[in-house]
Design a protein around this motif. Sequence first.
Motif, PDB file in Angstrom:
ATOM      1  N   GLY A   1      43.256  38.115  39.354  1.00 45.60           N
ATOM      2  CA  GLY A   1      43.230  36.663  39.332  1.00 45.60           C
ATOM      3  C   GLY A   1      42.245  36.078  40.340  1.00 45.60           C
ATOM      4  O   GLY A   1      41.812  34.941  40.201  1.00 45.60           O
ATOM      5  N   ARG A   2      41.888  36.855  41.360  1.00 41.84           N
ATOM      6  CA  ARG A   2      40.962  36.373  42.392  1.00 41.84           C
ATOM      7  C   ARG A   2      39.504  36.685  42.073  1.00 41.84           C
ATOM      8  O   ARG A   2      38.603  36.203  42.759  1.00 41.84           O
ATOM      9  N   TYR A   3      39.265  37.532  41.068  1.00 47.83           N
ATOM     10  CA  TYR A   3      37.907  38.018  40.798  1.00 47.83           C
ATOM     11  C   TYR A   3      36.928  36.881  40.502  1.00 47.83           C
ATOM     12  O   TYR A   3      35.786  36.907  40.958  1.00 47.83           O
ATOM     13  N   GLY A   4      37.387  35.903  39.697  1.00 41.29           N
ATOM     14  CA  GLY A   4      36.491  34.814  39.316  1.00 41.29           C
ATOM     15  C   GLY A   4      35.961  34.074  40.533  1.00 41.29           C
ATOM     16  O   GLY A   4      34.785  33.737  40.623  1.00 41.29           O
TER      17      GLY A   4
ATOM     18  N   PHE B   1      30.013  41.618  43.392  1.00 36.59           N
ATOM     19  CA  PHE B   1      29.827  42.518  44.543  1.00 36.59           C
ATOM     20  C   PHE B   1      30.821  42.308  45.687  1.00 36.59           C
ATOM     21  O   PHE B   1      30.855  43.084  46.622  1.00 36.59           O
ATOM     22  N   ARG B   2      31.607  41.202  45.675  1.00 39.64           N
ATOM     23  CA  ARG B   2      32.497  40.975  46.818  1.00 39.64           C
ATOM     24  C   ARG B   2      33.863  41.579  46.541  1.00 39.64           C
ATOM     25  O   ARG B   2      34.411  41.461  45.470  1.00 39.64           O
ATOM     26  N   ARG B   3      34.416  42.205  47.564  1.00 37.70           N
ATOM     27  CA  ARG B   3      35.745  42.786  47.431  1.00 37.70           C
ATOM     28  C   ARG B   3      36.796  41.768  47.847  1.00 37.70           C
ATOM     29  O   ARG B   3      36.515  40.897  48.661  1.00 37.70           O
ATOM     30  N   PRO B   4      38.028  41.913  47.319  1.00 38.47           N
ATOM     31  CA  PRO B   4      39.098  41.007  47.756  1.00 38.47           C
ATOM     32  C   PRO B   4      39.319  41.136  49.257  1.00 38.47           C
ATOM     33  O   PRO B   4      39.292  42.237  49.803  1.00 38.47           O
ATOM     34  N   ARG B   5      39.514  39.995  49.934  1.00 42.17           N
ATOM     35  CA  ARG B   5      39.750  40.023  51.378  1.00 42.17           C
ATOM     36  C   ARG B   5      41.212  39.707  51.663  1.00 42.17           C
ATOM     37  O   ARG B   5      42.006  39.482  50.765  1.00 42.17           O
ATOM     38  N   LYS B   6      41.523  39.653  52.963  1.00 42.43           N
ATOM     39  CA  LYS B   6      42.903  39.410  53.386  1.00 42.43           C
ATOM     40  C   LYS B   6      43.479  38.166  52.706  1.00 42.43           C
ATOM     41  O   LYS B   6      44.595  38.179  52.201  1.00 42.43           O
ATOM     42  N   ALA B   7      42.690  37.087  52.672  1.00 42.38           N
ATOM     43  CA  ALA B   7      43.174  35.838  52.074  1.00 42.38           C
ATOM     44  C   ALA B   7      43.554  36.046  50.613  1.00 42.38           C
ATOM     45  O   ALA B   7      44.551  35.484  50.146  1.00 42.38           O
ATOM     46  N   ASP B   8      42.775  36.870  49.909  1.00 39.74           N
ATOM     47  CA  ASP B   8      43.076  37.114  48.499  1.00 39.74           C
ATOM     48  C   ASP B   8      44.382  37.903  48.352  1.00 39.74           C
ATOM     49  O   ASP B   8      45.189  37.616  47.470  1.00 39.74           O
ATOM     50  N   TYR B   9      44.556  38.888  49.231  1.00 46.83           N
ATOM     51  CA  TYR B   9      45.808  39.643  49.201  1.00 46.83           C
ATOM     52  C   TYR B   9      46.992  38.725  49.474  1.00 46.83           C
ATOM     53  O   TYR B   9      48.039  38.824  48.842  1.00 46.83           O
TER      54      TYR B   9
ATOM     55  N   PHE C   1      29.568  48.981  43.329  1.00 47.19           N
ATOM     56  CA  PHE C   1      29.278  47.541  43.353  1.00 47.19           C
ATOM     57  C   PHE C   1      29.879  46.799  42.175  1.00 47.19           C
ATOM     58  O   PHE C   1      30.175  45.610  42.277  1.00 47.19           O
ATOM     59  N   GLY C   2      30.058  47.491  41.053  1.00 45.31           N
ATOM     60  CA  GLY C   2      30.630  46.806  39.898  1.00 45.31           C
ATOM     61  C   GLY C   2      32.095  47.141  39.681  1.00 45.31           C
ATOM     62  O   GLY C   2      32.626  46.921  38.601  1.00 45.31           O
TER      63      GLY C   2
END
Lengths: 270, 292
Positions: free
Chosen positions: A104-107, A112-120, B159-160
């Motif tokens: 749900g946070r991907y959009g 290239f960005r990974r989920p961060r603490k806030a997303d968790y 990356f993907g």
Amino acid sequence: MNEEIITPALEVHDLTVAFDRKPVLWNIDLKLPEGKLVGIIGPNGAGKSTLIKAVMGLLPLSSGYVKLFDHPIDEVRKKISYVPQRESVDWDFPASVLDVVLMGRYGKLGLFRRPRKADYDVALDCLKKVGMEAYINRQISQLSGGQQQRTFLARALAQQADIYFMDEPFAGVDAATEKAIISLLRTMTEAKKTVIVVHHDLQSVTQYFDWVLLLNTRLIACGPTATTFTQQNLQETYGGKLTLLSDVGDLIRREHFPNREGVIKQPKTI
Amino acid sequence: MNDLYIIITASLVASSCALLGCYLILRKMAMVGDAISHAVLPGIVIAFLISGSRDSMTMLIGAGLIGILTTFLIEFLHKKARLQTDASIGVTFTWLFAIGVVLISLFAGKVDLDQDCVLYGEIAYVPLDTLIIGNQSIGPRALYIMGMILTAIILFIVFGYKELFLTTFDPAYATAIGISTTLWHYLLMGAVSATTVASFESVGAILVVALLIAPAATAYLLTDNLKWMLVFACIAGVAASVTGYYIAVWLDGSIAGAIAMMAGIIFIIAMLFSPTHGIFTKKFSRTAAADS
Ligand SMILES: Nc1ncnc2c1ncn2[C@@H]1O[C@H](COP(=O)(O)OP(=O)(O)O)[C@@H](O)[C@H]1O
Ligand SMILES: [Mg+2]
């Protein structure tokens, strides 16, 4: 039912969708106001799933256009959330509940960005809201139908979108959970979110929804539940499939419906 | 030293195929890998005719494009001609493969290429074809090419990761929230094509198919976590390469054949003894439960 909607959350104009040249949706024109809990009602095969897929641009349109918040859909994708029908994915997929909710946070994250603490944190919070905090690391293949449905719901919530399309979110969910989810959706509409739910249990329509959209290939009616969910509109929507319609009329008034099985099993002829 | 070169090259091929194979299996597209590995044949031949050599990037690009064309044709026949997916795969790759065979026979004189070499490859020759910089041989060319391919695939997956994960699990939702399912589909298919072409000389198309599916299928049985599935698939692929090589030496047989066979045997072992899905494991735990 003809009250003017000044700033529609969703506007559909002259929409037709066909598979193999056979129209499944025909000439749909409608506007939905912001901040309402809207039910899409219609018999099996009426095109309810097709309507929300077409609105989200998942299917090619034969004609017509769709606007969300007065914009073409591709400009406002970040504001849209979707709960697909549960059977649409493979639940044997190697993923955990948390993995799915984080989607749900991907959009918002972008490439290239990974989920961060806030997303968790958001994901965990949403899992709490649907009562799934005990299953965070559970494999999705080991969930019951109702738990799968709640996982999908948590994923949609984690998007923090403005408009939600939910395809039969109550299928396979027990009555207590259904009530809990409805009150959750209520708090969302109070915060000006628009929630559009495909629903097929006629009994609960008047309790649950502010607006209803009655569909059977054509749009039968769309408007506030009180004025739109009428015996005549229901008869048009379900045709011969709803027998005992005069009794149904009484029941609408008493907000008490025969159960769905009873309705469906009636013979076609009246 | 030659032993080591062959084993490392085979392991690089196996790992590249295993990583991509995980996504193919999860997308229920195992047969698409099969299709692409055959359909790239005309791409290889045409690129070979244009560039006149085997080691050029033209070859990789040519075959990569054909791979994407294959994917497109399969989608087209399925969506527009309303053919079943398996039928459209069958039609597409046999047709393209046939074109490749015709091209090879037409240009047999000019092309130092034959079906056998494309289909079966010959990994034993890997150490003979070395890369020369200045006057110094720095090791087999295949080793460097496969090293680059594997690096590219790992970067692609790292990356993907999110996008591949989501478009594989729930494409409709991905599209709804604005992540292009089509783009990632074609990127993945492009990667499969490039890997197939890069590997065909050393291990041959048939072994590529085996390595695309068997190690990934093995890993699928061993874990419920995608990251571990990718890791286990690589381990299974490397294990098949190493054991396959020594079995081939011992039996004095085809190395590629032995590696494919070992990939199959490792899969069967996983099928029988997997902690969660194993046939024996299940039987055993059932008896244990009945006893208690
Ligand atoms: N991909 C498709 N190809 C062909 N026909 C379809 C497809 N999807 C739906 N339909 C048909 O469109 C009609 C409406 O389907 P759907 O929107 O799923 O109905 P509902 O959700 O109201 O039960 C059905 O008759 C169904 O058979
Ligand atoms: Mg439906």
